[in-house]
Design an enzyme around this catalytic site. Structure first.
Site, mmCIF file in Angstrom:
data_model
loop_
_atom_site.group_PDB
_atom_site.id
_atom_site.type_symbol
_atom_site.label_atom_id
_atom_site.label_comp_id
_atom_site.label_asym_id
_atom_site.label_seq_id
_atom_site.Cartn_x
_atom_site.Cartn_y
_atom_site.Cartn_z
ATOM 1 N N ARG A 108 64.512 52.078 40.606
ATOM 2 C CA ARG A 108 64.171 50.858 41.324
ATOM 3 C C ARG A 108 64.915 50.684 42.654
ATOM 4 O O ARG A 108 64.321 50.367 43.688
ATOM 5 C CB ARG A 108 64.452 49.644 40.431
ATOM 6 C CG ARG A 108 63.820 48.377 40.943
ATOM 7 C CD ARG A 108 64.521 47.155 40.411
ATOM 8 N NE ARG A 108 65.780 46.947 41.114
ATOM 9 C CZ ARG A 108 66.740 46.128 40.726
ATOM 10 N NH1 ARG A 108 66.620 45.455 39.618
ATOM 11 N NH2 ARG A 108 67.840 46.001 41.426
ATOM 12 N N THR B 123 40.310 46.450 44.599
ATOM 13 C CA THR B 123 39.204 45.577 45.019
ATOM 14 C C THR B 123 39.724 44.392 45.835
ATOM 15 O O THR B 123 39.027 43.898 46.724
ATOM 16 C CB THR B 123 38.367 45.072 43.827
ATOM 17 O OG1 THR B 123 39.171 44.240 43.001
ATOM 18 C CG2 THR B 123 37.798 46.219 43.015
ATOM 19 N N ASP C 171 55.894 35.627 39.084
ATOM 20 C CA ASP C 171 54.813 34.641 39.177
ATOM 21 C C ASP C 171 55.332 33.206 39.334
ATOM 22 O O ASP C 171 54.621 32.240 39.022
ATOM 23 C CB ASP C 171 53.854 34.721 37.959
ATOM 24 C CG ASP C 171 53.125 36.057 37.902
ATOM 25 O OD1 ASP C 171 52.770 36.581 38.966
ATOM 26 O OD2 ASP C 171 52.922 36.573 36.788
ATOM 27 N N MET D 228 51.414 46.533 40.382
ATOM 28 C CA MET D 228 51.803 46.333 38.986
ATOM 29 C C MET D 228 53.280 46.621 38.715
ATOM 30 O O MET D 228 53.628 47.155 37.667
ATOM 31 C CB MET D 228 50.933 47.210 38.077
ATOM 32 C CG MET D 228 49.458 46.952 38.226
ATOM 33 S SD MET D 228 49.026 45.228 37.907
ATOM 34 C CE MET D 228 47.245 45.352 37.933
ATOM 35 N N HIS E 186 47.380 36.499 41.396
ATOM 36 C CA HIS E 186 47.520 36.602 39.937
ATOM 37 C C HIS E 186 46.215 36.131 39.287
ATOM 38 O O HIS E 186 45.692 35.072 39.661
ATOM 39 C CB HIS E 186 48.697 35.753 39.456
ATOM 40 C CG HIS E 186 48.902 35.873 37.979
ATOM 41 N ND1 HIS E 186 49.453 37.002 37.402
ATOM 42 C CD2 HIS E 186 48.586 35.044 36.963
ATOM 43 C CE1 HIS E 186 49.465 36.838 36.086
ATOM 44 N NE2 HIS E 186 48.945 35.669 35.795
ATOM 45 N N GLU F 198 62.256 35.454 43.132
ATOM 46 C CA GLU F 198 62.917 36.245 42.080
ATOM 47 C C GLU F 198 62.339 35.996 40.690
ATOM 48 O O GLU F 198 62.614 36.754 39.769
ATOM 49 C CB GLU F 198 64.439 36.004 42.122
ATOM 50 C CG GLU F 198 64.918 34.646 41.633
ATOM 51 C CD GLU F 198 64.631 33.487 42.591
ATOM 52 O OE1 GLU F 198 64.091 33.716 43.693
ATOM 53 O OE2 GLU F 198 64.942 32.347 42.211
ATOM 54 N N GLU G 122 35.391 38.161 41.235
ATOM 55 C CA GLU G 122 34.278 37.820 42.147
ATOM 56 C C GLU G 122 34.328 36.370 42.607
ATOM 57 O O GLU G 122 34.116 36.081 43.777
ATOM 58 C CB GLU G 122 32.935 38.065 41.448
ATOM 59 C CG GLU G 122 32.585 39.529 41.332
ATOM 60 C CD GLU G 122 31.330 39.777 40.490
ATOM 61 O OE1 GLU G 122 30.918 40.939 40.403
ATOM 62 O OE2 GLU G 122 30.775 38.814 39.902
HETATM 63 C C1 GAR Z 1 43.596 41.986 39.885
HETATM 64 O O1 GAR Z 1 42.901 41.243 38.919
HETATM 65 C C2 GAR Z 1 44.919 41.331 40.206
HETATM 66 O O2 GAR Z 1 44.876 39.941 40.242
HETATM 67 C C3 GAR Z 1 45.763 41.785 39.054
HETATM 68 O O3 GAR Z 1 45.356 43.113 38.815
HETATM 69 C C4 GAR Z 1 44.023 43.328 39.298
HETATM 70 C C5 GAR Z 1 44.039 44.428 40.325
HETATM 71 O O4 GAR Z 1 42.739 44.774 40.729
HETATM 72 N N1 GAR Z 1 47.146 41.663 39.346
HETATM 73 C C6 GAR Z 1 48.058 41.368 38.444
HETATM 74 O O5 GAR Z 1 47.812 41.210 37.269
HETATM 75 C C7 GAR Z 1 49.471 41.237 38.976
HETATM 76 N N2 GAR Z 1 50.287 40.494 38.055
HETATM 77 P P1 GAR Z 1 42.451 45.501 42.114
HETATM 78 O O6 GAR Z 1 43.350 46.739 42.198
HETATM 79 O O7 GAR Z 1 41.022 45.881 42.019
HETATM 80 O O8 GAR Z 1 42.734 44.536 43.219
#
Ligand code: GAR
Length: 203
Positions: A68, A15, A153, A93, A112, A150, A180
């Site tokens: 990795r 999204t 977050d 992720m 984040h 590195e 949203e």
């Molecule tokens: C979002 O809320 C994003 O901020 C979070 O995962 C979701 C992905 O949704 N990201 C993290 O937690 C990264 N640490 P999306 O695939 O619909 O954009």
């Protein structure tokens, strides 16, 4: 450079990628163009969103690339081959190594779903972040866009937006409100801001 060439890295529903695509289509993302979408998850719906917007896609699976190091080597190769200037992590992720992030200083941004430094770092991703916020009992949460270094977050903050927590919220309800009201707003804005600074040679 006329526009910064952007690669968006995704793992799921996409999204936030959609918010970036919409910003590109509306002209709000004036100084950047989404040139490539890369998923580390086979069949992620984000890939479908990219295809519908006629954006090139790639899937890079860590275990198929020997872990990795192999994944990051292939990622680097593809980013260079596509002349990428800016990497946007939009629901990506997987944590990138310090070795990789050092090659892209001020060139990787992440969204984040919390107000950093709360509910962030290793293990805080997706719904887990909202579960942790609800368990703690905070009354305000939100989203952050930051540069990636590195420290998971831990890079410099570009934008934040607060969102209220309401009685009866579940992690799913709170996630949707944060997306949203905050993520879909500040991610495209930050993408434009950083793209502009790159194009103008200020970053
Ligand atoms: C979002 O809320 C994003 O901020 C979070 O995962 C979701 C992905 O949704 N990201 C993290 O937690 C990264 N640490 P999306 O695939 O619909 O954009």
């Amino acid at each position: 450079m006329l526009r910064a060439r952007i690669a968006v890295l995704v793992s799921g529903g996409g999204t936030n990628l959609q918010a970036l695509i919409n910003a590109q289509e509306s002209g709000a993302l004036r100084d950047g163009e989404i040139a490539l979408v890369i998923s580390n998850v086979d069949g992620a719906y984000a890939l479908e969103r990219a295809r519908m917007a006629e954006i090139e896609t790639l899937t890079l699976i860590r275990r198929e690339l020997g872990g990795r190091a192999g994944f990051e080597a292939k990622l680097q190769e593809e980013l260079e081959a596509h002349g990428i200037d800016l990497i946007i992590l939009a629901g990506f992720m997987s944590i990138l190594s310090g070795e990789f992030t050092a090659k892209w200083p001020n060139r990787i941004i992440n969204v984040h779903p919390a107000l950093i430094p709360s509910f962030c770092g290793k293990g805080f991703y997706g719904l887990h972040v909202h579960e942790a916020a609800l368990n703690y009992g905070v009354k305000v949460t939100g989203a952050t866009v930051h540069f990636v270094n590195e420290v998971p977050d831990g890079g410099r903050i570009i934008a934040q937006k607060a969102v209220e927590v309401r009685d009866g919220d579940t992690p799913e309800i709170l996630q949707k409100r944060v997306m949203e009201q905050a993520e879909w707003v500040i991610l495209p804005e930050a993408a434009q801001k950083v793209s502009k600074e790159i194009v103008e040679g200020k970053l």
